[in-house]
Design a protein around this motif. Structure first.
Motif, PDB file in Angstrom:
ATOM      1  N   GLY A  95      12.838   1.696 -16.936  1.00  0.00           N
ATOM      2  CA  GLY A  95      12.442   0.414 -17.512  1.00  0.00           C
ATOM      3  C   GLY A  95      13.545  -0.276 -18.292  1.00  0.00           C
ATOM      4  N   ILE A 144      10.245   5.031  -7.895  1.00  0.00           N
ATOM      5  CA  ILE A 144       9.084   4.891  -8.784  1.00  0.00           C
ATOM      6  C   ILE A 144       8.409   3.529  -8.550  1.00  0.00           C
ATOM      7  N   THR A 145       9.204   2.582  -8.051  1.00  0.00           N
ATOM      8  CA  THR A 145       8.656   1.258  -7.692  1.00  0.00           C
ATOM      9  C   THR A 145       7.489   1.411  -6.722  1.00  0.00           C
ATOM     10  N   TYR A 147       5.773   4.155  -6.172  1.00  0.00           N
ATOM     11  CA  TYR A 147       4.739   4.952  -6.839  1.00  0.00           C
ATOM     12  C   TYR A 147       3.828   4.043  -7.656  1.00  0.00           C
ATOM     13  N   LYS A 148       4.473   3.150  -8.415  1.00  0.00           N
ATOM     14  CA  LYS A 148       3.702   2.257  -9.284  1.00  0.00           C
ATOM     15  C   LYS A 148       2.928   1.219  -8.484  1.00  0.00           C
ATOM     16  N   ASN A 149       3.473   0.893  -7.306  1.00  0.00           N
ATOM     17  CA  ASN A 149       2.819  -0.121  -6.492  1.00  0.00           C
ATOM     18  C   ASN A 149       1.834   0.549  -5.529  1.00  0.00           C
ATOM     19  N   ASN A 150       0.869   1.226  -6.113  1.00  0.00           N
ATOM     20  CA  ASN A 150      -0.210   1.837  -5.336  1.00  0.00           C
ATOM     21  C   ASN A 150       0.295   2.864  -4.317  1.00  0.00           C
ATOM     22  N   LEU A 151       1.280   3.653  -4.708  1.00  0.00           N
ATOM     23  CA  LEU A 151       1.819   4.733  -3.863  1.00  0.00           C
ATOM     24  C   LEU A 151       2.105   4.268  -2.428  1.00  0.00           C
ATOM     25  N   CYS A 184       5.870  13.921  -4.990  1.00  0.00           N
ATOM     26  CA  CYS A 184       5.293  13.086  -6.066  1.00  0.00           C
ATOM     27  C   CYS A 184       4.862  11.732  -5.527  1.00  0.00           C
ATOM     28  N   GLN A 185       5.414  11.359  -4.376  1.00  0.00           N
ATOM     29  CA  GLN A 185       5.060  10.065  -3.763  1.00  0.00           C
ATOM     30  C   GLN A 185       3.914  10.224  -2.776  1.00  0.00           C
TER      31      GLN A 185
END
Ligand SMILES: Cc1cc2nc3c(=O)[nH]c(=O)nc-3n(C[C@H](O)[C@H](O)[C@H](O)COP(=O)(O)O)c2cc1C
Length: 240
Positions: A95, A144-145, A147-151, A184-185
């Protein structure tokens, strides 16, 4: 045992052939109806080379892998993406803002990887001190983008390839490390399948950046490509 005459055989074969032809025509019509073209079943498999050196052994090994994937079916298209030369600051994953003058190329990769046509992703990395390169880690952290965007990478098939300058230079450890991040994804991790069915592609840069002499490693690369393609096709619901 039932006795089948030649005439019976021919009659049944012709009937079966007609049934197959009708089913094929129906299936093609369905494809056109759903996807708007006969290529609706096409899927894509992307290879990502995480070496800071462009067009070297990791990229060469991934090409072998992708070529084998393509051979599995005419429904498969492939693309190799090389991260070499790209700016992928890992700190943005936490971030932090871009520093003045700092560049970021990760955004270019987002539409390519989240494309629903992409059913398989093969990560290739050189072995650096028994692990992935810093570029590979930065790339995985930036994922992580997704991941955060609904996997967004969820249920895509993933395979991993590692190249080292020693036969047993830490390739397997490196592959495991990358696989742990991909899990993790919620990706579907596969190895190199039969006959040996090991963890992934383990390549040895045994002579001056030419991996083609590593017969064993090349076989693991081909088998990984084939395995990723086979599972990706299954997920797509296409038999080949
Ligand atoms: C910093 C660094 C660390 C390395 N550590 C290892 C290692 O632990 N094991 C190994 O087998 N090779 C090691 N290598 C060699 C590279 O993995 C090998 O040259 C690889 O083929 C490079 O990939 P590339 O040609 O795609 O850049 C290392 C190379 C560098 C630069």
């Amino acid at each position: 045992m039932e006795c089948v005459t030649r005439r019976d055989f021919v009659r049944t074969s012709v009937a079966a052939g007609a049934a197959v032809a009708t089913a094929t025509a129906a299936s093609m019509a369905a494809q056109v109806a759903v996807g708007g073209s006969a290529t609706a079943q096409h899927i894509k498999i992307v290879g990502i080379s995480c070496s800071p050196r462009k067009a070297k052994t990791t990229a060469a090994s991934l090409r072998v892998c992708l070529e084998a994937a393509k051979e599995v079916s005419p429904n498969i298209e492939v693309e190799l993406i090389e991260l070499a030369g790209m700016k992928i600051p890992g700190s943005l994953a936490a971030g932090l803002p871009l520093e003045p003058g700092q560049e970021d190329d990760f955004g270019k990769l987002v539409p390519k990887l989240s494309d629903p046509k992409v059913y398989g992703i093969i990560i290739g990395t050189p072995v650096y001190f028994s692990n992935m390169t810093a570029l590979c880690k930065a790339f995985l952290d930036r994922c992580i983008t997704f991941y955060k965007n609904n996997l967004q990478l969820s249920n895509k098939v993933a395979g991993v390839l590692a190249v080292g300058s020693a036969r047993n230079g830490g390739q397997e450890l490196t592959i495991q490390s990358v696989q742990a991040a991909l899990m993790c994804q919620e990706m579907i991790i596969v190895g190199n399948g039969r006959p040996a069915a090991r963890i992934g592609a383990t390549v040895w840069n045994r002579s001056k950046d030419d991996v083609t002499e590593d017969e064993f490693g090349m076989t693991t690369a081909k088998n990984l490509g084939r395995r990723v393609a086979e599972v990706a096709l299954r997920l797509r619901g296409v038999s080949g």
